[in-house]
Design a protein around this motif. Structure first.
Motif, PDB file in Angstrom:
ATOM      1  N   THR A  84       5.313  20.402  13.679  1.00 62.87           N
ATOM      2  CA  THR A  84       4.572  19.050  13.616  1.00 62.87           C
ATOM      3  C   THR A  84       3.708  19.159  12.446  1.00 62.87           C
ATOM      4  OG1 THR A  84       4.846  19.134  15.841  1.00 62.87           O
ATOM      5  CG2 THR A  84       3.424  17.222  14.922  1.00 62.87           C
ATOM      6  N   ALA A  85       3.763  18.546  11.476  1.00 63.54           N
ATOM      7  CA  ALA A  85       2.877  18.536  10.106  1.00 63.54           C
ATOM      8  C   ALA A  85       1.959  17.616   9.957  1.00 63.54           C
ATOM      9  CB  ALA A  85       3.762  18.929   8.983  1.00 63.54           C
ATOM     10  N   THR A  86       2.223  16.099  10.286  1.00 67.80           N
ATOM     11  CA  THR A  86       1.279  15.241  10.331  1.00 67.80           C
ATOM     12  C   THR A  86       1.115  14.425  11.614  1.00 67.80           C
ATOM     13  OG1 THR A  86       3.068  13.352   9.908  1.00 67.80           O
ATOM     14  CG2 THR A  86       2.545  14.832   8.036  1.00 67.80           C
ATOM     15  N   ARG A  87      -0.099  13.531  11.469  1.00 70.37           N
ATOM     16  CA  ARG A  87      -0.039  12.610  12.535  1.00 70.37           C
ATOM     17  C   ARG A  87      -0.327  11.268  11.967  1.00 70.37           C
ATOM     18  NH1 ARG A  87      -5.633  13.894  14.979  1.00 70.37           N
ATOM     19  NH2 ARG A  87      -6.119  14.174  12.823  1.00 70.37           N
ATOM     20  N   GLN A  88       0.113  10.384  13.216  1.00 68.27           N
ATOM     21  CA  GLN A  88      -0.087   8.896  12.947  1.00 68.27           C
ATOM     22  C   GLN A  88      -1.300   8.303  13.507  1.00 68.27           C
ATOM     23  OE1 GLN A  88       3.398   7.315  14.490  1.00 68.27           O
ATOM     24  NE2 GLN A  88       4.935   8.174  12.530  1.00 68.27           N
ATOM     25  N   LEU A  89      -2.026   7.438  13.015  1.00 67.17           N
ATOM     26  CA  LEU A  89      -3.060   6.720  13.662  1.00 67.17           C
ATOM     27  C   LEU A  89      -2.411   5.335  14.187  1.00 67.17           C
ATOM     28  CD1 LEU A  89      -6.089   6.174  14.463  1.00 67.17           C
ATOM     29  CD2 LEU A  89      -6.285   5.155  12.212  1.00 67.17           C
ATOM     30  N   HIS A  90      -2.631   5.096  15.362  1.00 64.87           N
ATOM     31  CA  HIS A  90      -2.340   3.934  16.089  1.00 64.87           C
ATOM     32  C   HIS A  90      -3.529   3.090  16.638  1.00 64.87           C
ATOM     33  CE1 HIS A  90       2.103   5.116  17.067  1.00 64.87           C
ATOM     34  NE2 HIS A  90       1.596   5.702  16.451  1.00 64.87           N
ATOM     35  N   TRP A 103       0.542  12.260   5.408  1.00 60.20           N
ATOM     36  CA  TRP A 103       1.211  11.272   6.181  1.00 60.20           C
ATOM     37  C   TRP A 103       2.416  10.610   5.595  1.00 60.20           C
ATOM     38  CZ3 TRP A 103       0.364   5.965   4.049  1.00 60.20           C
ATOM     39  CH2 TRP A 103       0.697   4.914   4.949  1.00 60.20           C
ATOM     40  N   VAL A 104       3.449  10.312   6.507  1.00 63.66           N
ATOM     41  CA  VAL A 104       4.685   9.638   5.920  1.00 63.66           C
ATOM     42  C   VAL A 104       4.389   8.121   6.130  1.00 63.66           C
ATOM     43  CG1 VAL A 104       5.710  10.160   7.975  1.00 63.66           C
ATOM     44  CG2 VAL A 104       7.229   9.996   5.824  1.00 63.66           C
ATOM     45  N   PRO A 105       4.696   7.392   5.339  1.00 62.97           N
ATOM     46  CA  PRO A 105       4.469   6.097   5.697  1.00 62.97           C
ATOM     47  C   PRO A 105       5.504   5.118   6.258  1.00 62.97           C
ATOM     48  CG  PRO A 105       4.991   6.421   3.249  1.00 62.97           C
ATOM     49  CD  PRO A 105       4.730   7.648   3.824  1.00 62.97           C
ATOM     50  N   HIS A 106       6.640   5.772   6.320  1.00 62.70           N
ATOM     51  CA  HIS A 106       7.523   4.924   6.885  1.00 62.70           C
ATOM     52  C   HIS A 106       8.724   5.592   7.552  1.00 62.70           C
ATOM     53  CE1 HIS A 106      10.472   5.868   3.576  1.00 62.70           C
ATOM     54  NE2 HIS A 106       9.730   5.597   2.823  1.00 62.70           N
TER      55      HIS A 106
END
Length: 410
Positions: A130-136, A405-408
């Motif tokens: 797991t390399a990135t996180r998303q903010l919700h 971050w990956v945007p999509h």
């Protein structure tokens, strides 16, 4: 059970998609969606697993170029459309497809593979970390304001349809890509993904809109969003703005866009589901407790060719460290590797020297884009320090100034 792995033939696409939809329990794609994904995915980079007279597993891989720490765009495989029919789970289908994919990636000279996991527990055993996180977020726009810096009032906002704004949005996006690890350069035709807006998938929201932010006639940012109308029994406006994506080239334009989104008439909240973990929106809202921010896992990274992958990125601080790596699923990566590098580049080569750190390939995937520190992984017992001081040196060097971050989705 005998598993026959082969790329789908041209006439197999509808069945490939049907099996994928069944495995995920999803409604059927529209004809537009099916055509779009078929255009994106070369059939020779897709796999079907066949057994008992039919397709029981699917997988594919897109060709991407991803930003790595230091700003380099690295060719990577974007693993996608992975499914196993519920009648054939736990019978080796997924393992066989993962084995074939990673062998193919290595043969093609790709150093890194990435994916977005439907379930976090699935892919670690194949070396994906797991390399990135998303903010919700869910911002109460009746109680929260955006603190915009001086100059925000001079930003001109122009509302257009997504199709009308797509060229301007793509130009802004392309300029943003090198600045953050994990971002994907837009491949030909992929701008269609942002324009896909089937009415059946809107969930009560209206058609997607696009707002362009201009400074002195130049588009410096954009946001794509949709609105759901609503009201209480007393007639109080209770609508929702749902943000699809937003990019800006400077802090003033960025704040002007967020101020616009939080000030739309007749709405009470703004929701979003994929922003960088360190998104500056957290710093410009007036009341962070009324924003309901949360974080979840994002991109998973797998080092296919370990020395090539580690040499492809830059490092935030000088380092010279010997890594003892365990990688049973890709045994060519197993062994001791000397990694020497700094902000200008790196070299990674096999060595017989004593190891400084011991870890598995999955943990290298987790740390690769700089979002998760090796020290934190060591605290979880996943990295072992064998030379005093090596952990601090390597952890500082691997970190990125910005959260990856990956945007999509893909």
């Amino acid at each position: 059970m005998t598993i026959d792995l082969r790329p789908p033939a041209a006439g197999d696409w509808d069945e490939f998609v049907l099996r994928l939809e069944r495995a995920f329990g999803e409604p059927a794609m529209t004809s537009e969606e099916r055509a779009m994904w078929r255009d994106f995915l070369p059939l020779e980079q897709a796999l079907t697993a066949r057994a008992d007279g039919g397709i029981v597993g699917t997988a594919g891989a897109f060709d991407f170029r991803m930003t790595v720490p230091g700003g380099t765009l690295l060719d990577v495989a974007g693993v996608t459309m992975v499914s196993v029919q519920p009648t054939h789970r736990r019978r080796g289908v997924l393992t066989a497809m993962m084995r074939r994919q990673l062998d193919d990636f290595r043969e093609r000279g790709l150093a890194v593979a990435v994916l977005l996991a439907s379930e976090p527990s699935i892919y670690g055993r194949f070396g994906y970390g797991t390399a990135t996180r998303q903010l919700h977020g869910r911002i109460d726009t009746t109680r929260v304001t955006v603190q915009a810096p001086p100059g925000a009032d001079a930003v001109r906002l122009r509302l257009v349809t997504p199709a009308e704004g797509v060229a301007a949005c793509e130009a802004v996006y392309a300029r943003a890509v090198p600045g953050r690890p994990g971002m994907l350069a837009r491949q030909p035709e992929w701008e269609r993904l942002a324009l896909l807006d089937p009415p059946a998938d809107r969930g009560g929201f209206g058609a997607r809109l696009c707002v362009l932010a201009e400074v002195d006639g130049e588009v410096r940012g954009y946001a794509r969003y949709s609105v759901k109308a609503g009201g209480t029994a007393l007639g109080v406006p209770d609508g929702t703005v749902k943000l699809k994506d937003l990019e800006a080239l400077d802090p003033v334009t960025y704040a002007a866009l967020w101020r616009y989104l939080t000030d739309v008439d007749l709405v009470a909240r703004l929701v979003f589901h994929n922003r960088p973990a360190d998104d500056p929106v957290q710093q410009i809202v007036s009341d962070i407790r009324r924003c309901n921010f949360s974080w979840r896992d994002g991109l998973y990274v797998r080092l296919v060719d370990l020395p090539a992958a580690l040499a492809a990125r830059a490092y935030a601080a000088p380092l010279d460290v010997v890594l003892d790596v365990e990688d049973p699923f890709c045994p060519w990566n197993t062994g001791r590797w000397r990694l020497s590098g700094d902000a200008k580049g790196a070299v990674c080569e096999r060595t017989g020297d004593p190891a400084d750190l011991a870890l598995a390939a999955r943990e290298l995937g987790t740390a690769y884009l700089g979002g998760h520190g090796l020290r934190a992984l060591a605290g979880a017992g996943l990295v072992t320090e064998l030379r005093p001081g090596a952990l601090a040196e390597a952890s500082a060097a691997f970190r990125s100034d910005l959260e990856p971050w990956v945007p999509h989705g893909f």
